[in-house]
Motif scaffolding. Structure first.
Motif, PDB file in Angstrom:
ATOM      1  N   GLU A 121      10.469   3.880 -12.207  1.00 42.30           N
ATOM      2  CA  GLU A 121      11.708   3.285 -11.703  1.00 42.30           C
ATOM      3  C   GLU A 121      11.524   1.794 -11.430  1.00 42.30           C
ATOM      4  OE1 GLU A 121      14.866   3.824  -8.084  1.00 42.30           O
ATOM      5  OE2 GLU A 121      14.068   5.614  -9.077  1.00 42.30           O
ATOM      6  N   TYR A 122      10.389   1.420 -10.827  1.00 48.32           N
ATOM      7  CA  TYR A 122      10.118  -0.003 -10.603  1.00 48.32           C
ATOM      8  C   TYR A 122      10.096  -0.755 -11.931  1.00 48.32           C
ATOM      9  CZ  TYR A 122       8.320   1.170  -5.887  1.00 48.32           C
ATOM     10  OH  TYR A 122       8.156   1.605  -4.597  1.00 48.32           O
ATOM     11  N   ALA A 123       9.485  -0.158 -12.942  1.00 42.77           N
ATOM     12  CA  ALA A 123       9.396  -0.813 -14.251  1.00 42.77           C
ATOM     13  C   ALA A 123      10.781  -1.081 -14.827  1.00 42.77           C
ATOM     14  CB  ALA A 123       8.561   0.039 -15.209  1.00 42.77           C
ATOM     15  N   VAL A 124      11.690  -0.121 -14.696  1.00 45.04           N
ATOM     16  CA  VAL A 124      13.055  -0.302 -15.191  1.00 45.04           C
ATOM     17  C   VAL A 124      13.775  -1.380 -14.385  1.00 45.04           C
ATOM     18  CG1 VAL A 124      15.313   0.811 -15.393  1.00 45.04           C
ATOM     19  CG2 VAL A 124      13.257   2.017 -16.157  1.00 45.04           C
ATOM     20  N   ARG A 125      13.680  -1.295 -13.074  1.00 45.08           N
ATOM     21  CA  ARG A 125      14.406  -2.245 -12.223  1.00 45.08           C
ATOM     22  C   ARG A 125      13.907  -3.681 -12.376  1.00 45.08           C
ATOM     23  NH1 ARG A 125      16.904   0.178  -6.849  1.00 45.08           N
ATOM     24  NH2 ARG A 125      17.151   2.332  -7.491  1.00 45.08           N
ATOM     25  N   TYR A 126      12.594  -3.846 -12.509  1.00 42.36           N
ATOM     26  CA  TYR A 126      12.017  -5.194 -12.527  1.00 42.36           C
ATOM     27  C   TYR A 126      11.552  -5.648 -13.907  1.00 42.36           C
ATOM     28  CZ  TYR A 126      12.341  -4.951  -7.494  1.00 42.36           C
ATOM     29  OH  TYR A 126      12.823  -4.839  -6.212  1.00 42.36           O
ATOM     30  N   GLY A 127      11.617  -4.766 -14.907  1.00 44.59           N
ATOM     31  CA  GLY A 127      11.237  -5.148 -16.260  1.00 44.59           C
ATOM     32  C   GLY A 127       9.756  -5.439 -16.404  1.00 44.59           C
ATOM     33  N   ASP A 128       8.928  -4.671 -15.692  1.00 44.29           N
ATOM     34  CA  ASP A 128       7.479  -4.870 -15.774  1.00 44.29           C
ATOM     35  C   ASP A 128       6.788  -3.509 -15.839  1.00 44.29           C
ATOM     36  OD1 ASP A 128       7.602  -3.902 -13.154  1.00 44.29           O
ATOM     37  OD2 ASP A 128       7.304  -5.867 -12.242  1.00 44.29           O
ATOM     38  N   ASP A 129       5.541  -3.450 -15.405  1.00 44.20           N
ATOM     39  CA  ASP A 129       4.790  -2.195 -15.466  1.00 44.20           C
ATOM     40  C   ASP A 129       4.767  -1.437 -14.139  1.00 44.20           C
ATOM     41  OD1 ASP A 129       4.104  -2.553 -18.159  1.00 44.20           O
ATOM     42  OD2 ASP A 129       2.369  -3.783 -17.620  1.00 44.20           O
ATOM     43  N   GLY A 130       5.601  -1.824 -13.195  1.00 47.07           N
ATOM     44  CA  GLY A 130       5.616  -1.171 -11.893  1.00 47.07           C
ATOM     45  C   GLY A 130       4.854  -1.985 -10.871  1.00 47.07           C
ATOM     46  N   ASP A 131       4.661  -1.413  -9.694  1.00 47.79           N
ATOM     47  CA  ASP A 131       3.999  -2.087  -8.579  1.00 47.79           C
ATOM     48  C   ASP A 131       2.504  -2.201  -8.862  1.00 47.79           C
ATOM     49  OD1 ASP A 131       2.997  -2.991  -6.153  1.00 47.79           O
ATOM     50  OD2 ASP A 131       3.968  -1.450  -4.951  1.00 47.79           O
ATOM     51  N   ALA A 132       2.009  -3.428  -8.886  1.00 43.03           N
ATOM     52  CA  ALA A 132       0.599  -3.682  -9.181  1.00 43.03           C
ATOM     53  C   ALA A 132      -0.258  -3.820  -7.928  1.00 43.03           C
ATOM     54  CB  ALA A 132       0.479  -4.942 -10.039  1.00 43.03           C
ATOM     55  N   THR A 133       0.318  -3.548  -6.758  1.00 43.60           N
ATOM     56  CA  THR A 133      -0.440  -3.648  -5.511  1.00 43.60           C
ATOM     57  C   THR A 133      -1.647  -2.718  -5.569  1.00 43.60           C
ATOM     58  OG1 THR A 133       1.595  -4.085  -4.281  1.00 43.60           O
ATOM     59  CG2 THR A 133      -0.325  -3.381  -3.005  1.00 43.60           C
ATOM     60  N   PRO A 134      -2.850  -3.232  -5.344  1.00 47.00           N
ATOM     61  CA  PRO A 134      -4.030  -2.357  -5.344  1.00 47.00           C
ATOM     62  C   PRO A 134      -3.962  -1.337  -4.207  1.00 47.00           C
ATOM     63  CG  PRO A 134      -4.667  -4.680  -5.451  1.00 47.00           C
ATOM     64  CD  PRO A 134      -3.204  -4.639  -5.145  1.00 47.00           C
ATOM     65  N   MET A 135      -4.181  -0.073  -4.551  1.00 42.67           N
ATOM     66  CA  MET A 135      -4.191   1.001  -3.563  1.00 42.67           C
ATOM     67  C   MET A 135      -5.201   2.048  -4.005  1.00 42.67           C
ATOM     68  SD  MET A 135      -0.228   1.550  -2.414  1.00 42.67           S
ATOM     69  CE  MET A 135       0.189   2.468  -3.855  1.00 42.67           C
ATOM     70  N   ALA A 136      -5.759   2.735  -3.018  1.00 43.83           N
ATOM     71  CA  ALA A 136      -6.708   3.813  -3.292  1.00 43.83           C
ATOM     72  C   ALA A 136      -6.364   5.006  -2.413  1.00 43.83           C
ATOM     73  CB  ALA A 136      -8.133   3.337  -3.002  1.00 43.83           C
ATOM     74  N   ALA A 137      -6.772   6.174  -2.837  1.00 45.69           N
ATOM     75  CA  ALA A 137      -6.515   7.381  -2.054  1.00 45.69           C
ATOM     76  C   ALA A 137      -7.076   7.243  -0.640  1.00 45.69           C
ATOM     77  CB  ALA A 137      -7.104   8.594  -2.757  1.00 45.69           C
ATOM     78  N   ALA A 138      -8.220   6.582  -0.499  1.00 44.27           N
ATOM     79  CA  ALA A 138      -8.842   6.405   0.811  1.00 44.27           C
ATOM     80  C   ALA A 138      -7.957   5.603   1.768  1.00 44.27           C
ATOM     81  CB  ALA A 138     -10.195   5.719   0.664  1.00 44.27           C
ATOM     82  N   ASP A 139      -7.062   4.773   1.245  1.00 45.39           N
ATOM     83  CA  ASP A 139      -6.171   3.968   2.092  1.00 45.39           C
ATOM     84  C   ASP A 139      -5.266   4.837   2.955  1.00 45.39           C
ATOM     85  OD1 ASP A 139      -7.174   1.706   0.812  1.00 45.39           O
ATOM     86  OD2 ASP A 139      -5.394   1.424  -0.450  1.00 45.39           O
ATOM     87  N   PHE A 140      -5.000   6.054   2.522  1.00 41.73           N
ATOM     88  CA  PHE A 140      -4.032   6.922   3.187  1.00 41.73           C
ATOM     89  C   PHE A 140      -4.677   8.091   3.934  1.00 41.73           C
ATOM     90  CE2 PHE A 140      -1.990   4.735  -0.295  1.00 41.73           C
ATOM     91  CZ  PHE A 140      -0.884   4.191   0.343  1.00 41.73           C
ATOM     92  N   ARG A 141      -5.991   7.999   4.157  1.00 43.20           N
ATOM     93  CA  ARG A 141      -6.684   9.060   4.889  1.00 43.20           C
ATOM     94  C   ARG A 141      -6.604   8.798   6.390  1.00 43.20           C
ATOM     95  NH1 ARG A 141     -11.566   8.618   1.184  1.00 43.20           N
ATOM     96  NH2 ARG A 141     -10.865   9.815  -0.609  1.00 43.20           N
ATOM     97  N   PRO A 142      -6.186   9.817   7.155  1.00 46.13           N
ATOM     98  CA  PRO A 142      -6.174   9.667   8.610  1.00 46.13           C
ATOM     99  C   PRO A 142      -7.583   9.328   9.114  1.00 46.13           C
ATOM    100  CG  PRO A 142      -4.978  11.629   7.944  1.00 46.13           C
ATOM    101  CD  PRO A 142      -5.676  11.104   6.709  1.00 46.13           C
ATOM    102  N   PRO A 143      -7.720   8.550  10.151  1.00 49.58           N
ATOM    103  CA  PRO A 143      -6.666   8.011  11.015  1.00 49.58           C
ATOM    104  C   PRO A 143      -6.139   6.649  10.561  1.00 49.58           C
ATOM    105  CG  PRO A 143      -8.779   7.494  11.977  1.00 49.58           C
ATOM    106  CD  PRO A 143      -9.069   8.263  10.699  1.00 49.58           C
ATOM    107  N   ASN A 144      -6.549   6.197   9.392  1.00 47.72           N
ATOM    108  CA  ASN A 144      -6.154   4.868   8.922  1.00 47.72           C
ATOM    109  C   ASN A 144      -4.963   4.882   7.981  1.00 47.72           C
ATOM    110  OD1 ASN A 144      -8.192   3.480  10.361  1.00 47.72           O
ATOM    111  ND2 ASN A 144      -9.671   4.224   8.856  1.00 47.72           N
ATOM    112  N   GLY A 145      -4.261   5.992   7.939  1.00 49.72           N
ATOM    113  CA  GLY A 145      -3.089   6.117   7.099  1.00 49.72           C
ATOM    114  C   GLY A 145      -2.738   7.576   6.902  1.00 49.72           C
ATOM    115  N   THR A 146      -1.647   7.792   6.217  1.00 48.82           N
ATOM    116  CA  THR A 146      -1.259   9.161   5.857  1.00 48.82           C
ATOM    117  C   THR A 146      -0.290   9.089   4.692  1.00 48.82           C
ATOM    118  OG1 THR A 146      -0.676  11.320   6.768  1.00 48.82           O
ATOM    119  CG2 THR A 146       0.796   9.496   7.311  1.00 48.82           C
ATOM    120  N   TYR A 147      -0.170  10.191   3.980  1.00 54.26           N
ATOM    121  CA  TYR A 147       0.765  10.278   2.862  1.00 54.26           C
ATOM    122  C   TYR A 147       1.533  11.585   3.012  1.00 54.26           C
ATOM    123  CZ  TYR A 147       2.641   9.038  -1.634  1.00 54.26           C
ATOM    124  OH  TYR A 147       3.496   8.644  -2.628  1.00 54.26           O
ATOM    125  N   LEU A 148       2.853  11.496   2.926  1.00 54.57           N
ATOM    126  CA  LEU A 148       3.724  12.652   3.135  1.00 54.57           C
ATOM    127  C   LEU A 148       4.554  12.941   1.895  1.00 54.57           C
ATOM    128  CD1 LEU A 148       5.114  11.695   6.670  1.00 54.57           C
ATOM    129  CD2 LEU A 148       3.145  13.168   6.139  1.00 54.57           C
TER     130      LEU A 148
END
Length: 158
Positions: A23-50
């Motif tokens: 959806e980001y690619a369609v809206r912005y005409g690119d390859d999507g969000d390029a922000t670096p992220m890793a699964a470890a970023d969302f591990r409690p207590p330093n994050g979560t994913y729902l």
């Protein structure tokens, strides 16, 4: 609907992430969000994913937060950054994003974070409407897209 905490690399999270990136690619005409992220970023207590699931067990919405502290990208100590808020097309308009956002805020507050921050863009007016109606206010730009004209950053004290 029920909301479940899952790892960012869980198959349902990967599926919804692929959809939001498309959806980001369609809206912005690119390859999507390029922000670096890793699964470890969302591990409690330093994050979560729902993920929200419908009555058939299908994943229909997602969102996460990850801890950020003062850095050279403009974050401040105690920040919790919202990432990958998404609701599948057929489930939009039912308050799912608002429910996930509230759950993320509460989780980040319990983890000791003091400010929820997020970056979105001008081609996502419904996201901007959700955040501003949920008490988020414009803040100094931060993150990967901070130098982009289409970037909009918001914050809310927890």
């Amino acid at each position: 609907m029920y909301i479940r905490r899952v790892p960012f690399d869980h198959p349902d999270a990967v599926k919804l992430n692929d959809q939001v990136q498309a959806e980001y690619a369609v809206r912005y005409g690119d390859d999507g969000d390029a922000t670096p992220m890793a699964a470890a970023d969302f591990r409690p207590p330093n994050g979560t994913y729902l993920i929200a699931y419908d009555e058939h067990g299908s994943p229909v919405a997602s969102g996460g937060w990850r801890a950020q502290d003062a850095n050279d990208e403009g974050n401040l100590d105690g920040d919790a950054e919202v990432k990958r808020m998404y609701v599948v097309d057929q489930m939009r308009g039912r308050g799912l994003a608002r429910r996930i956002l509230a759950a993320l805020e509460e989780d980040a507050r319990q983890a000791g974070r003091v400010r929820m921050v997020l970056e979105t863009g001008t081609k996502q007016p419904e996201a901007i409407a959700l955040y501003t109606s949920s008490g988020y206010e414009p803040c100094a730009k931060f993150g990967y897209y901070r130098f982009y004209e289409t970037s909009r950053c918001y914050a809310k004290r927890l």
